[in-house]
Motif scaffolding. Structure first.
Motif, PDB file in Angstrom:
ATOM      1  N   GLY A 210       0.800  -1.220   0.000  1.00 17.25           N
ATOM      2  CA  GLY A 210       0.000   0.000   0.000  1.00 17.25           C
ATOM      3  C   GLY A 210       0.827   1.262   0.000  1.00 17.25           C
ATOM      4  O   GLY A 210       0.387   2.298   0.516  1.00 17.25           O
ATOM      5  N   GLY A 211       2.020   1.185  -0.570  1.00 16.78           N
ATOM      6  CA  GLY A 211       2.878   2.353  -0.658  1.00 16.78           C
ATOM      7  C   GLY A 211       3.654   2.675   0.601  1.00 16.78           C
ATOM      8  O   GLY A 211       4.330   3.706   0.669  1.00 16.78           O
ATOM      9  N   ARG A 212       3.578   1.790   1.598  1.00 20.97           N
ATOM     10  CA  ARG A 212       4.275   2.037   2.858  1.00 20.97           C
ATOM     11  C   ARG A 212       5.043   0.791   3.306  1.00 20.97           C
ATOM     12  O   ARG A 212       4.685  -0.332   2.945  1.00 20.97           O
ATOM     13  CB  ARG A 212       3.277   2.424   3.962  1.00 20.97           C
ATOM     14  N   ILE A 213       6.073   0.999   4.121  1.00 15.14           N
ATOM     15  CA  ILE A 213       6.760  -0.112   4.756  1.00 15.14           C
ATOM     16  C   ILE A 213       5.877  -0.562   5.913  1.00 15.14           C
ATOM     17  O   ILE A 213       5.674   0.173   6.882  1.00 15.14           O
ATOM     18  CB  ILE A 213       8.150   0.294   5.284  1.00 15.14           C
ATOM     19  N   VAL A 214       5.349  -1.789   5.819  1.00 16.49           N
ATOM     20  CA  VAL A 214       4.403  -2.267   6.834  1.00 16.49           C
ATOM     21  C   VAL A 214       5.035  -3.252   7.795  1.00 16.49           C
ATOM     22  O   VAL A 214       4.431  -3.584   8.818  1.00 16.49           O
ATOM     23  CB  VAL A 214       3.163  -2.908   6.165  1.00 16.49           C
ATOM     24  N   GLU A 215       6.216  -3.756   7.482  1.00 16.48           N
ATOM     25  CA  GLU A 215       6.896  -4.649   8.418  1.00 16.48           C
ATOM     26  C   GLU A 215       8.393  -4.591   8.210  1.00 16.48           C
ATOM     27  O   GLU A 215       8.883  -4.504   7.080  1.00 16.48           O
ATOM     28  CB  GLU A 215       6.424  -6.098   8.253  1.00 16.48           C
ATOM     29  N   GLU A 216       9.120  -4.671   9.304  1.00 17.92           N
ATOM     30  CA  GLU A 216      10.580  -4.720   9.296  1.00 17.92           C
ATOM     31  C   GLU A 216      11.008  -5.854  10.219  1.00 17.92           C
ATOM     32  O   GLU A 216      10.563  -5.919  11.368  1.00 17.92           O
ATOM     33  CB  GLU A 216      11.152  -3.391   9.793  1.00 17.92           C
ATOM     34  N   SER A 217      11.830  -6.767   9.703  1.00 14.52           N
ATOM     35  CA  SER A 217      12.240  -7.918  10.508  1.00 14.52           C
ATOM     36  C   SER A 217      13.732  -8.160  10.349  1.00 14.52           C
ATOM     37  O   SER A 217      14.258  -8.139   9.226  1.00 14.52           O
ATOM     38  CB  SER A 217      11.494  -9.183  10.075  1.00 14.52           C
ATOM     39  N   ALA A 218      14.415  -8.421  11.458  1.00 15.27           N
ATOM     40  CA  ALA A 218      15.815  -8.822  11.406  1.00 15.27           C
ATOM     41  C   ALA A 218      15.912 -10.276  10.956  1.00 15.27           C
ATOM     42  O   ALA A 218      14.975 -11.063  11.128  1.00 15.27           O
ATOM     43  CB  ALA A 218      16.451  -8.657  12.777  1.00 15.27           C
TER      44      ALA A 218
END
Length: 252
Positions: A210-218
């Motif tokens: 949706g045009g956004r960063i929705v998750e960040e995972s190491a």
């Protein structure tokens, strides 16, 4: 137009003062359709970040903005140091020999030595005088990687660089990228549709939706990695679930 500043990170544009790439509020639309909606991210020195998302999610658009190739985007992008781009297509000039393609845009008395060194690093020391038409797909993409390496980048931007290769060549190229990253210490943003590729190479994964960063995972796995590395399967399942994929390594 997105403001792109090579140099030190300052003020609100920084998501971390040690970042080599920082994007803040990046927005891009096409005819009223929003593709990037205020994307913010940072990449630390030596870090490999994999960017995942379905087709049309804006992954390649974001990479082009970070590379300074999209003058219509808005927001702020800060890049500290040299950057180079590797696209899915090798984009070699067919009328120039391999060595001249790698040296494109460079000047100085040591260019030929640098070109030979870069070609040797990707296993093509004997192909400097070859024409692009004489290369296999994997060899051509290795030349594209050499063309990026010869610029000694602090940041490598990779837009699905192995997506057009057969499965075995792709695995070899993934291994090559991992080795080069370990030797040179550059940071990288890897746009990919392949969850396994992301987990094999990245220190961190981002999901664009949706045009956004929705998750960040190491990705807390030591190198070198393989799909049977303990913990790999759980990370893979999580990413596939987050991307709405019931099974398999690719999507979009």
């Amino acid at each position: 137009m997105a403001q792109r500043h090579p140099g030190e990170l300052t003020g609100a544009a920084s998501t971390g003062r040690d970042s080599v790439v920082t994007a803040t509020g990046v927005r891009r639309d096409y005819g009223g359709t929003v593709v990037l909606d205020g994307v913010t991210l940072g990449i630390r020195p030596g870090e490999v970040v994999a960017l995942l998302g379905g087709s049309g999610s804006g992954k390649s658009t974001l990479l082009r903005v970070l590379a300074g190739l999209d003058p219509e985007a808005t927001g702020t992008v800060v890049v500290r140091g040299r950057s180079a781009v590797v696209f899915q297509e090798h984009r070699l000039l067919p009328w120039k020999r391999v060595g001249d393609n790698v040296a494109l845009g460079l000047a100085g008395p040591d260019v030929r030595d640098r070109v030979r060194s870069a070609l040797a690093e990707v296993g093509l020391a004997d192909r400097e005088r070859a024409w692009p038409a004489e290369l296999s797909g994997g060899q051509a993409q290795r030349v594209a990687v050499a063309r990026a390496l010869v610029r000694e980048p602090e940041v490598l931007l990779l837009d699905e660089p192995f997506g057009a290769l057969d499965a075995l060549t792709r695995l070899r190229m993934q291994g090559l990228l991992g080795r080069l990253r370990a030797e040179h210490g550059f940071a990288a943003l890897l746009v990919t549709h392949d969850v396994d590729e992301a987990l094999l190479l990245a220190d961190r994964t981002l999901v664009l939706e949706g045009g956004r960063i929705v998750e960040e995972s190491a990705v807390p796995l030591s190198h070198p990695r393989a799909p049977d590395t303990p913990g790999f399967g759980l990370l893979r399942r999580h990413l596939l679930d987050r991307l709405g994929v019931p099974g398999g390594a690719t999507f979009g």
